[in-house]
Design an enzyme around this catalytic site. Structure first.
Site, short mmCIF file in Angstrom:
data_model
loop_
_atom_site.label_atom_id
_atom_site.label_comp_id
_atom_site.label_asym_id
_atom_site.label_seq_id
_atom_site.Cartn_x
_atom_site.Cartn_y
_atom_site.Cartn_z
N ASP A 1 19.12 -3.68 31.93
CA ASP A 1 18.80 -3.22 30.58
C ASP A 1 17.39 -2.65 30.49
OD1 ASP A 1 18.12 -6.42 28.93
OD2 ASP A 1 17.78 -5.73 30.98
N GLU B 1 8.13 -8.02 23.76
CA GLU B 1 9.52 -8.35 23.45
C GLU B 1 9.55 -9.61 22.61
OE1 GLU B 1 11.38 -10.44 27.17
OE2 GLU B 1 11.52 -11.43 25.24
#
EC number: 3.1.27.-
Lengths: 362, 599
Positions: free
Chosen positions: B72, B203
């Site tokens: 990803d 993140e």
């Protein structure tokens, strides 16, 4: 243990409360502001009946959080609403919070219930119920007990005064009856339909030195019906008394727990009944352990009782050699799983554990 | 105001693929180029047309940075570089460069061979793409061009994962990729110095998680393995990445030793070969504890763990086997799986995420009847367990990283907007910085306040420090000077020096203001009145009455004349140079108030 999960909160909590939808609330009690109130979603393993070992979702999730300027010593969810009520030093006022999980994940303070503050008042103990309307029962002293309607902030009941001792706990026994426990051990009952009466229930057993007492009750369905379980009181010396609320003049049972002498304060004394296991209660607040007792064999002799289980996990927690051993600040039982408890300690740890009945007993 | 622009092409507010475009001081950098694992069509790729409609990507982008080898974050890289078209440099750490192509090739095989897709990159494309990769070391400053430099920091999380600092002049951005602030058995914790970037992009997937302690996870893992082995079953653990397998081996080895267990543990040979190949890469990326367990070149000096042979799979009795590949989509692990699946005493423990379409993914979703080659149906009776040790930073970790780096602004990716509001407030309250949470395709502009270093001439410095109060180190001091910008240097000099250097003549600017005063007396009496008035008020200034009838206040000149049409009005001409503007204006307003009656 059948199961043990250990978690670490960013800040230690002294409360673990169940809220709507199986959520768990914890809150910081530090002196500086910026204490957080967190509403957590327990991991699925706690929500299912069977214990799964390697479930992928093993973590607590923070569903919403709020910021409190004062330390949060007590928090109660108001049933049938999305409101929380908190209290904490420096005074006995209450803060009301709105949890709106769909729109945003911030818990907002929506109002403050101020109380008249006399001198030397500490923080208010609180209990909530939503029988006729969402109510909060609160007070820091025996002569300052009142019930306030949460949304309208109207006072609906004030207890008659019978002294000004500090309260260590109060609760609704059903939608009309209250139990008030003083720190001295004195127990009073009140019926809100008769505002002037305050019945003196059992006094505390006499003690050589000053002890601090707290109480634990178990509730019938949603706290609206009286429960069959007696009322338990725990002292800082380890004495546990059980009182039948229908016959309050004498003790149903009296036992002594084997706990260290009350060197550490009585700040975090906690006693609670198991909601799904008849006759079992747990105590904590003396050190880094939580004791579970089966009271069915107890009598009024005051003998030392043997715990069925002792959770020692907090004493072995995290950073070793940092000096102070962690002190268990609070514990609570899982509402459905009979042998599962949650406990928190002063080092920020949060444990969820499921104990196994030792062999030989059924 | 200078600004930094950030546009997430993926992972704005969804978890799935990471691809972030950053514009800083005229440079354009793409951070990660991930594939969305949930989609089967073009939605799995980031929308690159957003970057530039018809220009060439190579011209627009100065570089691409890949943080680690998870699909990803790098899964769309060959598509991007070979099918969409990009020939510029791609930066990543050495282990990432070594491991990426293997994962990409595996993924390609599953997608094309197993699922029969056609619009996908080929093996050759993966190779061509990797040729554009420039590998970097930790803490090594890499000059992408004269102005743009990047530096990698250790991120934990997986082998080779890095956080990158992108710097142009004195503006900088730090991108964390996926990171972890608590050390693992085989990976350390992320670390960054107090680099004070203008922006930290972090993140926040696990920001709302309070993680179960590692000890409990490990204990549960060992319990499951133990239970299976005790009842005579076989445990299959498909692994890929070297690091994670090593960690589990150490765990089992210690447990076996302590419990005095006899069941054999095997490590498949395919893994051993690859392991030796990665050994050199791995050793600098791990922490001290692991380094000690590596015995010279052969790292599998375990007492209880032996090399696997295909034939062993048929041996009766309990055993534990580590085999590749990790998602059970091919090779040895799949072979073993097929042999053992039918027996409910056996167990397979999946240690990580499995891509859609693989056997691993299917059994984790609950499928118990699988279609194999040749239409054969495989019934899965063995126990399927999932366990993830891959670590991401939780809220506490994010706060720790922000505390370490001291950014001026924070941008959160990989989380849901509604669920990040609390974290946003938390960050804003604790660090007094702004926190942004853009959605996919949404551009966030962050204003920066770059410091521009300027040399100041000694003469000017001396002069300015003499006037006014003593300089205070904590307070900014306002100075007046002339800024000379020549070539690429900035200098602050006194105006006289500037004029001299530039060969310009100084112009004098003089203002004259007329103030009307009602006074029927003669001019020289008016002048006297004005003089006395000013002398009384301006005690600190030099006020003089000159023989020619004019008044001077410092270097400002005041003269009086009669009004041409009205004898009762006198006109005061107040004249000053530009430098005396302040005093001149003050005098004018003072005189406009009129003269006191008494003088």
């Amino acid at each position: 243990y059948r199961d043990l999960h250990t978690f670490e909160l960013q800040a230690p909590t002294r409360l673990i409360e169940w809220a709507r939808g199986n959520r768990v609330c914890v809150a910081g009690y530090g002196q500086s502001d910026g204490n957080e109130i967190l509403q957590l979603i327990p991991p699925p393993t706690l929500l299912t009946k069977e214990t799964q070992g390697l479930c992928p979702e093993r973590d607590f999730k923070v569903e919403c959080g709020g910021f409190s300027e004062r330390p949060v010593y007590s928090l109660k969810h108001v049933p049938d609403t999305s409101l929380l009520v908190t209290s904490g030093p420096p005074d006995s006022s209450l803060q009301v919070w709105q949890v709106s999980a769909e729109d945003s994940d911030v818990i907002k303070c929506v109002s403050t219930l101020a109380t008249e503050n006399g001198t030397g008042q500490s923080w208010a103990k609180i209990a909530t119920i939503s029988a006729k309307a969402p109510w909060v029962l609160h007070g820091s002293r025996l002569d300052r007990v009142q019930i306030t309607e949460v949304e309208s902030r109207k006072n609906v009941y004030t207890a008659a005064s019978r002294g000004s001792e500090e309260l260590s706990g109060l609760t609704f026994l059903d939608c009309n009856t209250l139990a008030l426990c003083c720190a001295t051990g004195r127990l009073c009952l009140a019926d809100i339909r008769q505002p002037q009466s305050l019945v003196e229930a059992a006094p505390a057993p006499s003690a050589p030195c000053r002890e601090h007492w707290c109480m634990g009750t178990s509730h019938g369905a949603q706290g609206l019906e009286p429960s069959s379980q007696p009322l338990a009181r725990l002292s800082s010396r380890g004495l546990i008394t059980l009182t039948d609320l229908r016959k309050t003049s004498e003790f149903l049972a009296l036992a002594k727990a084997r706990v260290p002498s009350p060197g550490s304060g009585a700040e975090f004394l906690c006693v609670s009944w198991a909601p799904a296991l008849e006759g079992y209660l747990a105590i904590s607040g003396f050190d880094g352990t939580v004791h579970v007792y089966d009271t069915q064999s107890w009598d009024s002799s005051g003998r030392e009782a043997e715990p069925v289980f002792i959770h020692k996990g907090h004493a072995f927690g995290g950073a070793g050699g940092s000096g102070d051993l962690p002190l268990v600040t609070v514990h609570t039982w899982h509402l459905q799983k009979p042998r599962t408890l949650l406990s928190a300690a002063s080092d920020g740890s949060l444990h969820v554990w499921d104990w196994v009945q030792p062999c030989g007993k059924c | 105001m200078p600004e930094i622009k950030v546009t997430p092409l993926g992972a704005g507010q969804d978890v799935g693929r990471s691809c972030i475009l950053v514009s800083i001081a005229g440079k354009n950098v793409m951070l990660d180029c991930g594939m969305h694992m949930g989609y089967n069509d073009d939605r799995r790729f980031p929308d690159f047309s957003y970057i530039t409609q018809n220009g060439r990507l190579t011209d627009f982008l100065d570089c691409v940075i890949i943080s680690h080898f998870h699909l990803d974050h790098c899964g769309a890289l060959p598509y991007f570089s070979e099918m969409v078209g990009y020939d510029g440099p791609i930066y990543m750490t050495h282990p990432t460069k070594a491991i990426c192509p293997i994962l990409l090739e595996d993924y390609r095989k599953i997608t094309v061979d197993k699922k029969g897709e056609t619009n996908f990159f080929t093996s050759q494309m993966i190779k061509d793409c990797m040729k554009k990769v420039v590998a970097v070391h930790l803490h090594q400053t890499v000059q992408v061009d004269e102005e743009l430099e990047i530096k990698a920091y250790y991120a934990g999380h997986v082998l080779g994962a890095a956080m990158f600092q992108i710097k142009v002049g004195c503006e900088s951005v730090v991108y964390t990729g996926d990171y972890n602030m608590t050390p693992d058995r085989h990976l350390g914790a992320a670390w960054i110095d107090k680099c004070r970037p203008d922006l930290l992009i972090s993140e926040s997937t696990y920001a709302t998680t309070i993680r179960d302690s590692k000890r409990c996870r490990e204990r549960d893992f060992l319990k499951k393995v133990h239970e299976t082995v005790e009842r005579g079953g076989k445990v299959l653990i498909p692994v890929f990445a070297l690091g994670r397998a090593q960690e589990l081996c150490i765990l089992l080895e210690t447990f076996w030793e302590r419990m005095n267990l006899k069941a054999p543990i095997y490590f498949s040979t395919g893994l051993t070969e690859k392991a030796n190949h990665y050994y050199k890469l791995f050793i600098t990326w791990t922490n001290q504890k692991i380094r000690k367990t590596f015995v010279q070149r052969n790292m599998f000096e375990f007492k209880h763990i032996k090399a696997f042979d295909r034939a062993f799979a048929d041996n009766p009795g309990p055993m534990v086997v580590f085999a590749t590949p990790g998602m059970l989509h091919a090779g040895q692990s799949l072979q073993i799986f097929r042999k053992w699946a039918g027996n409910e005493k056996n167990m397979v423990i999946m240690p990580g995420y499995c891509v859609q379409g693989t056997v691993g993914h299917k059994i984790l979703s609950g499928q118990r009847k699988l279609e194999m080659e040749g239409r054969q149906i495989l019934e899965v009776k063995m126990q399927v367990e999932y366990m993830s040790f891959s670590a991401h930073a939780d809220a506490k970790g994010i706060m720790q990283l922000i505390r370490q780096a001291e950014p001026r602004n924070v941008l959160l990716v990989h989380g849901e907007a509604k669920k990040m509001e609390f974290l946003k407030q938390k960050i804003e309250q604790e660090f007094h910085v702004s926190c942004f949470m853009p959605a996919n395709g949404e551009t966030t502009t962050i204003l920066t306040n770059p410091c521009i270093p300027v040399d100041i001439s000694l003469g000017l410095l001396k002069r300015e420090t003499v006037i006014g109060p003593l300089p205070d180190a904590k307070k900014p001091k306002l100075m007046h000077g002339t800024l000379l910008m020549k070539d690429n240097s900035f200098r602050l000099v006194s105006p006289e020096q500037a004029l001299k250097e530039l060969g310009l003549a100084e112009h004098q600017l003089r203002f004259t203001c007329r103030v009307h005063i009602q006074d029927p007396r003669k001019e020289h009496e008016t002048v006297l009145r004005v003089y006395n008035h000013l002398k009384g008020i301006l005690k600190d200034y030099s006020v003089q009455h000159l023989p020619d009838g004019s008044i001077t206040v410092e270097s400002i000149l005041i003269q009086a004349t009669a009004h041409s049409e009205d004898q009762g009005t006198k006109v005061l001409l107040v004249s000053w140079t530009y430098q005396d503007e302040e005093l001149g204006s003050y005098l004018t307003s003072l005189l406009k108030k009129g003269l006191p009656q008494s003088t």
